[in-house]
Design an enzyme around this catalytic site. Structure first.
Site, PDB file in Angstrom:
ATOM      1  N   SER A 122       1.167  -1.312   0.454  1.00 43.20           N
ATOM      2  CA  SER A 122      -0.126  -0.272   0.018  1.00 43.20           C
ATOM      3  C   SER A 122       0.606   0.773   0.187  1.00 43.20           C
ATOM      4  CB  SER A 122      -1.183  -0.360   0.984  1.00 43.20           C
ATOM      5  OG  SER A 122      -1.732   0.586   1.665  1.00 43.20           O
ATOM      6  N   GLN A 159      -8.232   2.204   0.250  1.00 44.56           N
ATOM      7  CA  GLN A 159     -10.044   2.462   1.364  1.00 44.56           C
ATOM      8  C   GLN A 159      -9.936   4.230   1.462  1.00 44.56           C
ATOM      9  OE1 GLN A 159      -7.406  -0.214   1.076  1.00 44.56           O
ATOM     10  NE2 GLN A 159      -8.831  -1.271  -0.487  1.00 44.56           N
ATOM     11  N   LYS A 211      -0.485  -4.789  -3.502  1.00 42.61           N
ATOM     12  CA  LYS A 211      -1.830  -3.709  -3.140  1.00 42.61           C
ATOM     13  C   LYS A 211      -1.821  -2.370  -3.820  1.00 42.61           C
ATOM     14  CE  LYS A 211      -4.709  -1.951   0.901  1.00 42.61           C
ATOM     15  NZ  LYS A 211      -4.892  -0.954   0.134  1.00 42.61           N
TER      16      LYS A 211
END
Length: 550
Positions: free
Chosen positions: A292, A321, A317
């Site tokens: 991420s 979100q 990733k």
């Protein structure tokens, strides 16, 4: 999946649809008819199910089931988890201020945080917490420790502690206070010209912490910086952007996001000018646990040719979100967009929907990252090989993968590499394999047991090295009773002592024990300092790779 859970999964779609419509400004037209069946099913279960049904529990289970269907990173969070996660990301919480570890069902104090409540009452490294508020802590889990030791500022917790060196059991009452957490685990000079910063996550305070550490290293005339993102699972995208901005010049693209809906979820993050380290050499370390926000930072510096990336293929990733709260304190962490590195790489790994797909997704991250599995003629890319590592110069692979965009075929292994996602390092480091005996010692917690026995023994040589991490790193060697301790530990754990494997891996077994001793004596930063200065082959590679060649 059971019939009940399937129904439950659909149960809250109506409320969920209105919820998303309100938060994301979507149209609600026609949704009621589509979701009427869900409400009817809910009413039927409430009225006719054999036992009483808790509506909140059903709703939570339904949202969780729907989240699991979407993608591996969309999750439903219960109120307690929301509160805990928020405290972690904010960078502070209320607690007693200890770094702890659970070793073979024993709750071990690694260190009391300087200036914290536990240090104030005299709780020391090596202490064993045997009960919390009169309840035994034997067999306690990490989550239970957090639940019991954290609490409102000003409240108290009673601890019963066993101190091995004195053999005494002591009682403490600790008043909880405000504890500041850090995302920088360690920052120090590796040698006279190379600085090192270990960044463990991206929380609300990360950029501020990073700038402070960077300034301290620059004062020591740092000429090359190693940023260690190994095992960093990510966090706030904006914090990763701020850290990347320290190394880039005005106008350079850091990352951009795209969503199905467009609008505010589509954003481009651009570097500003006048920041902290725009011209010095930079090496970024990544591994399969770097995800991420870590990948955003590594990708931004790699694509802008500002850093050389060393290590393993990262996690992969590439989904962003947004946390959407419910009125009861629970929340939905929903994927709303994808992010792309400056060159246009979308590094999200391929995944299948559903619970089985989610399990497969996380299993793949740990098993399918070896060079021989992911690219053809890997030996032709060999840069260096010794007894500890094989290093491949893989800086050409991202460009090769980008050339496959829109094409249906590119060779089986290239397709596998493309599907694996992640940031491909410029120098891919593949470590040595350890013997079955070493791995069994590791899995069984034997390294921690041996370290604890040495620390608890007043006659052990390690007692003379407790005051200085530098002295410990330079001069402490394995204890004269080391082999006997390993044999005794094997006997206690009903393991076979494999002498041939012990001889083969003795150096690495001793290093692993010394690493655990460093952690218990000097905390996380001391353990990291010992590891990267004495043991870590990836850092040794990072100190030598040419920064000017990609």
């Amino acid at each position: 999946m059971s019939r009940i859970l399937t129904i439950v999964m659909m149960l809250v779609v109506l409320a969920f649809g209105f919820f998303l419509g309100t938060r994301l400004n979507g149209s609600r037209e026609g949704r009621f008819d589509d979701q009427k069946k869900i409400l009817e099913a809910y009413s039927l279960m409430k009225e006719f199910y054999v036992d009483d049904v808790n509506g909140d529990s059903l709703s939570g289970a339904g949202i969780q089931g729907m989240a699991e269907y979407l993608d591996p990173h969309t999750v439903y969070l219960e109120p307690e988890k929301v509160s805990y996660s928020q405290a972690e990301f904010d960078g502070n919480f209320d607690g007693i201020g200890v770094e702890f570890d659970v070793v073979n069902d024993s709750l071990l104090v690694v260190t009391s945080l300087s200036g914290g409540p536990s240090a104030a009452v005299g709780i020391a490294p090596g202490d064993r917490i045997i009960s919390i508020d009169s309840v035994s802590s034997v067999g306690i889990t990490q989550q239970e420790v957090l639940r019991k030791l954290r609490g409102k500022q000003g409240t108290t917790v009673r601890l019963k502690i066993f101190r091995p060196l004195s053999g005494k059991i002591l009682d403490f009452t600790v008043t909880r206070g405000k504890i500041s957490t850090s995302s920088i685990d360690a920052a120090f000079m590796l040698d006279h010209r190379t600085g090192y910063i270990r960044l463990s996550r991206f929380i609300a305070t990360t950029a501020t912490e990073f700038r402070r550490s960077l300034a301290l290293l620059k004062q020591q005339r740092m000429a090359r910086l190693v940023i260690d993102l190994r095992g960093n699972p990510g966090g706030f995208l904006e914090q990763a952007v701020e850290v990347a901005d320290e190394f880039l010049t005005k106008g350079q693209l850091i990352v951009y996001t795209k969503s199905r809906r467009g609008g505010t979820e589509n954003e481009r993050y651009i570097a500003k000018s006048g920041d902290g380290y725009e011209h010095g050499e930079v090496i970024v370390l990544i591994d399969k646990g770097s995800a991420s926000a870590s990948e955003i930072l590594a990708g931004a510096l790699q694509d802008n040719k500002r850093a050389v990336v060393v290590g393993e293929l990262s996690f992969g990733k590439g989904l962003v979100q947004r946390q959407l709260p419910f009125s009861d304190g629970s929340a939905l962490r929903l994927t709303v967009s994808r992010y792309y590195t400056p060159s246009g790489r979308q590094i999200q790994r391929v995944y299948r929907k559903g619970v089985a797909g989610r399990e497969h997704y996380y299993k793949d991250a740990m098993t399918n990252i070896l060079p021989q599995k992911l690219f053809t003629n890997f030996d032709s890319l060999l840069y260096l090989r010794n007894s500890e590592v094989s290093v491949y110069k893989t800086s050409s692979l991202p460009v090769l993968l980008m050339s496959l965009k829109g094409k249906t075929k590119g060779g089986e292994k290239l397709e596998a590499l493309k599907d694996a996602g992640g940031i491909i390092p410029d120098f891919w480091v593949n470590g040595r394999t350890y013997s079955d005996f070493y791995q069994e010692l590791y899995r069984s917690g034997s390294f921690d047991d041996i370290a604890r026995k040495l620390l608890d023994d007043p006659r052990s040589l390690v007692q003379a090295y407790k005051s200085s991490i530098d002295h410990f790193i330079a001069d402490y060697s394995e204890d004269r009773r080391f082999e006997a301790l390993v044999m005794k530990t094997c006997k206690v754990k009903k393991m076979v002592f494999d002498r041939a494997d012990f001889i083969r891996d003795r150096t690495y077994i001793a290093q692993a024990v010394k690493l655990r001793i460093a952690h218990q004596l000097f905390g996380a930063e001391g353990q990291i300092k010992f590891f990267v200065r004495s043991v870590d082959p990836v850092v040794r590679i990072a100190e030598k790779v040419p920064v000017s060649q990609r």
